[in-house]
Design an enzyme around this catalytic site. Sequence first.
Site, PDB file in Angstrom:
ATOM      1  N   PRO A 283     -19.965  15.840  12.217  1.00  0.00           N
ATOM      2  CA  PRO A 283     -20.716  15.427  13.405  1.00  0.00           C
ATOM      3  C   PRO A 283     -19.787  15.144  14.580  1.00  0.00           C
ATOM      4  O   PRO A 283     -18.709  14.572  14.405  1.00  0.00           O
ATOM      5  CB  PRO A 283     -21.410  14.139  12.960  1.00  0.00           C
ATOM      6  CG  PRO A 283     -21.463  14.216  11.485  1.00  0.00           C
ATOM      7  CD  PRO A 283     -20.284  15.008  11.049  1.00  0.00           C
TER       8      PRO A 283
ATOM      9  N   GLY B 171     -18.612  19.129  18.366  1.00  0.00           N
ATOM     10  CA  GLY B 171     -18.931  19.974  19.515  1.00  0.00           C
ATOM     11  C   GLY B 171     -19.741  21.214  19.175  1.00  0.00           C
ATOM     12  O   GLY B 171     -19.708  22.189  19.927  1.00  0.00           O
ATOM     13  N   LYS B 172     -20.494  21.205  18.088  1.00  0.00           N
ATOM     14  CA  LYS B 172     -21.270  22.387  17.713  1.00  0.00           C
ATOM     15  C   LYS B 172     -22.373  22.655  18.739  1.00  0.00           C
ATOM     16  O   LYS B 172     -22.501  23.761  19.257  1.00  0.00           O
ATOM     17  CB  LYS B 172     -21.901  22.174  16.320  1.00  0.00           C
ATOM     18  CG  LYS B 172     -20.875  21.944  15.230  1.00  0.00           C
ATOM     19  CD  LYS B 172     -21.522  21.768  13.880  1.00  0.00           C
ATOM     20  CE  LYS B 172     -22.298  20.481  13.740  1.00  0.00           C
ATOM     21  NZ  LYS B 172     -21.473  19.267  13.777  1.00  0.00           N
TER      22      LYS B 172
ATOM     23  N   GLU C 150      -4.835 -10.631   5.279  1.00  0.00           N
ATOM     24  CA  GLU C 150      -4.344  -9.523   6.112  1.00  0.00           C
ATOM     25  C   GLU C 150      -2.828  -9.390   5.995  1.00  0.00           C
ATOM     26  O   GLU C 150      -2.299  -8.279   5.965  1.00  0.00           O
ATOM     27  CB  GLU C 150      -4.744  -9.719   7.581  1.00  0.00           C
ATOM     28  CG  GLU C 150      -6.254  -9.707   7.838  1.00  0.00           C
ATOM     29  CD  GLU C 150      -6.967  -8.495   7.273  1.00  0.00           C
ATOM     30  OE1 GLU C 150      -6.358  -7.403   7.188  1.00  0.00           O
ATOM     31  OE2 GLU C 150      -8.146  -8.625   6.892  1.00  0.00           O
TER      32      GLU C 150
HETATM   33  P1  ADP Z   1     -22.185  18.108  17.151  1.00  0.00           P
HETATM   34  O1  ADP Z   1     -23.331  18.942  17.567  1.00  0.00           O
HETATM   35  O2  ADP Z   1     -21.074  18.882  16.532  1.00  0.00           O
HETATM   36  O3  ADP Z   1     -22.545  16.921  16.324  1.00  0.00           O
HETATM   37  P2  ADP Z   1     -21.988  17.715  19.952  1.00  0.00           P
HETATM   38  O4  ADP Z   1     -21.781  19.098  20.390  1.00  0.00           O
HETATM   39  O5  ADP Z   1     -23.349  17.186  20.120  1.00  0.00           O
HETATM   40  O6  ADP Z   1     -21.528  17.507  18.460  1.00  0.00           O
HETATM   41  O7  ADP Z   1     -20.934  16.804  20.682  1.00  0.00           O
HETATM   42  C1  ADP Z   1     -21.275  15.565  21.196  1.00  0.00           C
HETATM   43  C2  ADP Z   1     -20.522  15.316  22.463  1.00  0.00           C
HETATM   44  O8  ADP Z   1     -19.141  15.203  22.227  1.00  0.00           O
HETATM   45  C3  ADP Z   1     -20.673  16.450  23.442  1.00  0.00           C
HETATM   46  O9  ADP Z   1     -21.739  16.234  24.268  1.00  0.00           O
HETATM   47  C4  ADP Z   1     -19.377  16.421  24.200  1.00  0.00           C
HETATM   48  O10 ADP Z   1     -19.476  15.607  25.333  1.00  0.00           O
HETATM   49  C5  ADP Z   1     -18.397  15.784  23.242  1.00  0.00           C
HETATM   50  N1  ADP Z   1     -17.524  16.807  22.676  1.00  0.00           N
HETATM   51  C6  ADP Z   1     -17.462  17.192  21.387  1.00  0.00           C
HETATM   52  N2  ADP Z   1     -16.526  18.135  21.205  1.00  0.00           N
HETATM   53  C7  ADP Z   1     -15.986  18.391  22.406  1.00  0.00           C
HETATM   54  C8  ADP Z   1     -14.965  19.288  22.879  1.00  0.00           C
HETATM   55  N3  ADP Z   1     -14.335  20.111  22.061  1.00  0.00           N
HETATM   56  N4  ADP Z   1     -14.679  19.258  24.195  1.00  0.00           N
HETATM   57  C9  ADP Z   1     -15.329  18.428  25.020  1.00  0.00           C
HETATM   58  N5  ADP Z   1     -16.294  17.567  24.656  1.00  0.00           N
HETATM   59  C10 ADP Z   1     -16.626  17.532  23.357  1.00  0.00           C
HETATM   60 ZN    ZN Z   2      -8.793  -6.557   3.036  1.00  0.00          ZN
END
Ligand code: ADP
Ligand code: ZN
Length: 615
Positions: free
Chosen positions: A210, A213-214, A430
């Site tokens: 998760p 950036g998919k 700790e």
């Molecule tokens: P996924 O679908 O893989 O769970 P998202 O594409 O929804 O993740 O990513 C969530 C947010 O994180 C995006 O809206 C973006 O702002 C940021 N993000 C994730 N990967 C990148 C990347 N490679 N470059 C820039 N922003 C990113």
């Molecule tokens: Zn501990």
Amino acid sequence: MAASEDNSQKEATKRAIRFTLFFLLIYTAIQYFEQSTPELLNYSEFKNRVVAGQIKEVTIQNETISGELSSGDKNSRYKVVIPSIGDTDLMPLLDDKQVTINAKSSELPLLVRGLLGILPWILIIGLFMYSSRLMQKRIGGASGGGMFGFSRSKARRHEGQTISVGYEDVAGLEQAKADLLEIVDYLKHPQKYLDLGAKIPKGILMMGSPGTGKTLLAKATAGEAGVPFYSISGSEFIEMFVGVGASRVRDMFEQARKDAPAIIFIDEIDSVGRVRGTGLGGGNDEREQTLNQILAEMDGFEPGEAVVVLAATNRPDVLDPALLRPGRFDRKLTLELPQCAAREKILEVHTRKVPLKDKNCLKDIASRTVGFSGADLENLVNEAALHAASNNSNQVVAEDFEYARDKVILGSVRDDLLTDEERKRVAYHEAGHALTALHMKHSDRLRKVSIIPRGRALGVTEQMPDEDRHNFTQDYLEERISILLGGRCAERKTFGVVSSGASDDLKQATQLARRMVAQWGMNDAMGPVSFPQSEDHPFLGREMSEPRNFSEQTLTQIDREVTGLLSRCETITEEIIEKYQADLDKLANALVERETLDEEEINRLLDYAGSIVQP
Ligand code: ADP
Ligand code: ZN
Ligand code: MG
């Protein structure tokens, strides 16, 4: 959207005007029947006038008498209210004076009666129509289907030109972007490929944890190609009614085909694309039907149709093999968590609009955020900006990022008050982790120890590797277990008893030990075998999960080996704590006093030369 809201507002005004006009009409009609307003007489005067012979005619209706005054000109009509106790002398008097008596029934005029009769019906029908229209709107969703809009695809359609993200907004992920550029070119100039008889992949599956950036990459691809983008989440196919998912799929593909070249994006495809036939129950049938429909639609593409299906999942392991077959999602892209350089680029993308005091601090932050996903980094930047704003600063500085990083990793600071006794215990706990970490050969650098309660923890010992690690050796993992047990050992050494505060450490250590023994083949007695831990069934819970395929004896042996490993690691920890008791006290006392110690302070305090001490 704004335009349609405007329209509906105009509609409402028109309706209101029509309504008012209608009522005015009724009102005037009633007025017309009522005729001009008469003079109101009191009863005694009325009788006097009758006696005086000024009244020729009366019309009696309910408790009122009306009529015309004989002496008067045109508008000398009168009206009298009869006393409710009744007057038995009145009728003889009227007879006597030869007044014409009209009697009117108490019923309302016909028109009014008719109107009153249909009014409830109008109201009921109106209410019904209103509510059914409201329902249609709800059910039909954005695509606005009819009364039976369930089956319409819920996919959101974005016009290619309006998508504001492109590949310059996606940092890192170079390999994935390079692969997708081919698709972009195909969608831009499909004919070029068709002429050469080249087959472009129909389906591309993006896999990654998760926040990698998919979704972003899918959208950026549509933005780059400038084609319409249909996006839907796998879970949106599934509804209460069986068969809805399948017809939604059909509908979405149909729309996209009409729009070709286009991109269909199915987010979280694992929620429909899980291996078929693993469970029972209606929900499963629905998923199967939906999945079958997706497969059928993808097979049904004509060679010339420039529709590309992108799908995303963070669980590629549970996907049905039929989805991954050639001709379907045969192209796979793996999106990894960003490495240091990529993290720096992602930070750059997200700080474009943030006034930074020093651009160079991003490099440092990138190196200290191992394991952060793109989404985590975006969140980090936001937290830093929030912190700077709450300090009324007009620039974001390195300390803001430091604060944000701690908040993201460790949770927000809790302000519950610990007793002195508790603080001392947490400090020793700790310090125990920290001291063990300092004396391990392979362990990650010790960055920070703190007894400020954060998130669910009462204190933290933070270690962070210099490099991003992909793989862990047996030595490293065993040392990790020792470090996890360090808190507990220090508590026992100092106070004689342990506290419940070590429960999370124990859980982590046990999990790690179990994996080492049962999955990673790191135990000589068990041998190089992987004993899968059955995965909990998503709907039916543990009972219905895949059955364990090894014997009861093996299970007992695994348990024994796990316990053995844990106690071996604990012995090592105990030795370290025993040997460096003085350092433990120093660390714990400093923690009680200062709450947080960073790498440098620890080294100064313990008079250690390097950051990692080799005993
Ligand atoms: P996924 O679908 O893989 O769970 P998202 O594409 O929804 O993740 O990513 C969530 C947010 O994180 C995006 O809206 C973006 O702002 C940021 N993000 C994730 N990967 C990148 C990347 N490679 N470059 C820039 N922003 C990113
Ligand atoms: Zn501990
Ligand atoms: Mg996503």
